[in-house]
Write a protein that holds these residues in place. Sequence first.
Motif, PDB file in Angstrom:
ATOM      1  N   ASN A 112     -51.820  49.262  17.097  1.00 28.18           N
ATOM      2  CA  ASN A 112     -51.204  48.785  16.378  1.00 28.18           C
ATOM      3  C   ASN A 112     -50.959  49.126  15.558  1.00 28.18           C
ATOM      4  N   VAL A 113     -50.187  50.914  14.597  1.00 24.73           N
ATOM      5  CA  VAL A 113     -49.775  51.087  13.830  1.00 24.73           C
ATOM      6  C   VAL A 113     -49.388  50.746  12.223  1.00 24.73           C
ATOM      7  N   GLU A 114     -49.429  50.210  11.010  1.00 18.85           N
ATOM      8  CA  GLU A 114     -48.849  49.511  10.276  1.00 18.85           C
ATOM      9  C   GLU A 114     -48.554  50.693   8.942  1.00 18.85           C
ATOM     10  N   SER A 115     -48.725  51.630   8.860  1.00 21.60           N
ATOM     11  CA  SER A 115     -47.875  52.380   7.778  1.00 21.60           C
ATOM     12  C   SER A 115     -48.162  54.503   8.293  1.00 21.60           C
ATOM     13  N   LEU A 116     -46.802  55.264   8.157  1.00 21.08           N
ATOM     14  CA  LEU A 116     -47.111  56.639   8.013  1.00 21.08           C
ATOM     15  C   LEU A 116     -48.935  57.345   7.504  1.00 21.08           C
ATOM     16  N   ALA A 117     -49.521  56.616   6.876  1.00 20.64           N
ATOM     17  CA  ALA A 117     -50.680  57.123   5.948  1.00 20.64           C
ATOM     18  C   ALA A 117     -51.253  57.073   7.529  1.00 20.64           C
ATOM     19  N   THR A 132     -55.203  61.863  22.989  1.00 20.50           N
ATOM     20  CA  THR A 132     -54.163  61.505  22.472  1.00 20.50           C
ATOM     21  C   THR A 132     -53.701  59.907  22.310  1.00 20.50           C
ATOM     22  N   ALA A 133     -53.181  59.402  21.026  1.00 25.58           N
ATOM     23  CA  ALA A 133     -53.519  57.915  21.153  1.00 25.58           C
ATOM     24  C   ALA A 133     -52.243  57.547  21.045  1.00 25.58           C
ATOM     25  N   ARG A 134     -52.078  56.332  21.926  1.00 26.27           N
ATOM     26  CA  ARG A 134     -51.087  55.833  22.022  1.00 26.27           C
ATOM     27  C   ARG A 134     -50.799  55.176  20.851  1.00 26.27           C
ATOM     28  N   VAL A 135     -49.697  55.369  20.699  1.00 28.28           N
ATOM     29  CA  VAL A 135     -49.274  53.475  19.627  1.00 28.28           C
ATOM     30  C   VAL A 135     -47.923  53.500  19.425  1.00 28.28           C
ATOM     31  N   ALA A 136     -48.024  51.760  18.946  1.00 26.19           N
ATOM     32  CA  ALA A 136     -46.959  50.907  18.819  1.00 26.19           C
ATOM     33  C   ALA A 136     -46.781  50.960  16.915  1.00 26.19           C
ATOM     34  N   PHE A 137     -46.115  50.613  16.758  1.00 28.38           N
ATOM     35  CA  PHE A 137     -44.929  51.096  15.461  1.00 28.38           C
ATOM     36  C   PHE A 137     -45.452  48.954  14.776  1.00 28.38           C
ATOM     37  N   ARG A 138     -46.265  48.631  14.028  1.00 28.23           N
ATOM     38  CA  ARG A 138     -45.602  47.134  13.684  1.00 28.23           C
ATOM     39  C   ARG A 138     -44.272  47.912  12.199  1.00 28.23           C
ATOM     40  N   ILE A 139     -43.331  46.854  13.094  1.00 31.01           N
ATOM     41  CA  ILE A 139     -42.351  46.634  12.672  1.00 31.01           C
ATOM     42  C   ILE A 139     -42.250  44.796  11.516  1.00 31.01           C
ATOM     43  N   HIS A 165     -36.664  49.463   7.324  1.00 34.57           N
ATOM     44  CA  HIS A 165     -35.887  51.177   7.058  1.00 34.57           C
ATOM     45  C   HIS A 165     -36.514  52.740   7.209  1.00 34.57           C
ATOM     46  N   ASP A 166     -37.990  52.499   7.059  1.00 33.21           N
ATOM     47  CA  ASP A 166     -38.490  53.128   7.712  1.00 33.21           C
ATOM     48  C   ASP A 166     -38.584  53.599   9.353  1.00 33.21           C
ATOM     49  N   MET A 167     -38.610  52.654   9.928  1.00 36.70           N
ATOM     50  CA  MET A 167     -38.846  52.569  11.306  1.00 36.70           C
ATOM     51  C   MET A 167     -38.607  53.959  12.037  1.00 36.70           C
ATOM     52  N   GLU A 168     -37.180  54.363  12.256  1.00 36.77           N
ATOM     53  CA  GLU A 168     -37.198  55.399  12.833  1.00 36.77           C
ATOM     54  C   GLU A 168     -37.880  56.532  12.357  1.00 36.77           C
ATOM     55  N   ASN A 207     -33.761  42.391  19.056  1.00 36.58           N
ATOM     56  CA  ASN A 207     -32.968  43.750  20.468  1.00 36.58           C
ATOM     57  C   ASN A 207     -32.182  44.302  18.990  1.00 36.58           C
ATOM     58  N   ASP A 208     -31.610  44.389  17.802  1.00 31.48           N
ATOM     59  CA  ASP A 208     -30.963  44.954  17.438  1.00 31.48           C
ATOM     60  C   ASP A 208     -31.469  46.239  16.610  1.00 31.48           C
ATOM     61  N   LEU A 209     -33.072  46.221  16.864  1.00 33.32           N
ATOM     62  CA  LEU A 209     -33.452  47.604  16.397  1.00 33.32           C
ATOM     63  C   LEU A 209     -33.270  48.548  17.958  1.00 33.32           C
ATOM     64  N   GLN A 210     -33.815  47.250  18.958  1.00 31.58           N
ATOM     65  CA  GLN A 210     -33.433  48.324  20.193  1.00 31.58           C
ATOM     66  C   GLN A 210     -32.257  49.429  20.022  1.00 31.58           C
ATOM     67  N   ARG A 211     -31.805  48.673  20.135  1.00 34.92           N
ATOM     68  CA  ARG A 211     -30.384  49.273  20.565  1.00 34.92           C
ATOM     69  C   ARG A 211     -30.111  50.610  19.579  1.00 34.92           C
ATOM     70  N   GLN A 212     -30.179  50.166  17.793  1.00 29.68           N
ATOM     71  CA  GLN A 212     -30.494  50.864  16.781  1.00 29.68           C
ATOM     72  C   GLN A 212     -31.505  52.905  17.702  1.00 29.68           C
ATOM     73  N   LEU A 213     -32.529  52.221  18.227  1.00 33.90           N
ATOM     74  CA  LEU A 213     -33.228  53.308  18.121  1.00 33.90           C
ATOM     75  C   LEU A 213     -32.702  53.916  19.585  1.00 33.90           C
ATOM     76  N   GLU A 214     -31.550  52.831  20.580  1.00 29.18           N
ATOM     77  CA  GLU A 214     -31.142  53.866  21.449  1.00 29.18           C
ATOM     78  C   GLU A 214     -30.046  54.869  21.177  1.00 29.18           C
ATOM     79  N   ARG A 215     -29.534  54.193  20.131  1.00 26.18           N
ATOM     80  CA  ARG A 215     -28.403  55.282  20.146  1.00 26.18           C
ATOM     81  C   ARG A 215     -29.226  56.347  19.496  1.00 26.18           C
TER      82      ARG A 215
END
Length: 385
Positions: A112-117, A132-139, A165-168, A207-215
């Motif tokens: 669960n990754v917490e920054s771009l760095a 290959t590391a499997r990563v999820a982003f902690r938002i 704001h930085d998620m995408e 739910n909002d964030l998922q819809r945003q990503l699906e777009r």
Amino acid sequence: MKGHFPIDKFQEIETPFYYYDTQLLRDTLRSIQKEVSKHEGFVVHYAVKANANPKVLNIIAQAGFGADCVSGGEIRASLAVGIPASKIVYAGVGKADWEIQLGLSKNIFCFNVESLAELEVINELAGKMDKTARVAFRINPDVGAHTHANITTGLAENKFGITMHDMESVIEAAFAMQHVKFVGLHFHIGSQILNMDDFAALCNRVNDLQRQLERKRIFVEHINVGGGLGVDYHHPNRLSIPDFKAYFDTYARLLQLRPGQTLHFELGRAIVAQCGSLITRTLYVKQGTAKQFAIVDAGFTDLIRPALYQAFHKIENISSDGPTATYDVVGPICESTDVFGKSVDLNTTRRGDLIAIRSAGAYGEIMASQYNCRRLPVGYITEDL
Ligand SMILES: *Cc1c(COP(=O)(O)O)cnc(C)c1O
């Protein structure tokens, strides 16, 4: 027997010590499994940081739970009790290289990754290991939890996670990297949360964030909503098992999972808090000018929650049935914050009486320190006695 404790056996043990009621622990685990099994795709990881006592961890592992780790040491502790790497998630704002390498070499389920760095370092280290590391982003969902300020984690001002704001852009960055695979979104809004509305607010945000990503045609394999379900510190006997039904039903009702998507939980406190008590012996009863003190042999080195976040723990004299009187229950450490409870009603307390500080199974033994050159408390489970 008083308060369900095996007092006779306690007499032989050096105080202070932790006692874990494993029947309650097992009942709690069964209650979770029962509720989880009603919902397709729900997966529970135990948040090891709440209590990593090997005997406790072993029982949780035997029940088939995965692990949520926040350090390399916790990954090792989880593997040592037989939790498969495929059920281990690893979060934390400051993962050291050796910890990332450990997770990579064991092929854990997800970072669960917490920054771009951090993402860049994981990609680089994975590349060197040809992995290959499997990563999820902690938002950071900017959802406030109605709990103590020191244990909210999901507000914009907290150090945790990546902003919405930085998620995408971070996900896009991951797509461009060779040695990471984006698999999930991770959230954790805080701890000791009893109001289901807080979890409901998180569901709406997800739910909002998922819809945003699906777009953007970005599909997420799994959602991890962290932990945070609280316990009733005032009624450890009457409400010894948290309302897991209300908790899981809230997510089932409100969080819109996509077909094939799994929903992961990281429960710590709700699993272990109520089964543990800190057992301590009264050293002295001292009359002050306006109050009396029960001075016990445990201090904040054994249980720091009251000193650290003014946490309440129910305190009982388990050696006495005498009429109640009011005491400040304090420890021996040379700090004014070494107080377990003020104006506590206890059965008449004398030197030698055993005192139980209840609901201490989570963030108790594991946070013990050796300040004042004290020994660390030992943890016993029912089967040890
Ligand atoms: C601490 C923590 C948990 C567990 O929190 P509880 O309140 O004990 O359920 C879960 N996930 C993460 C990322 C944490 O830091």
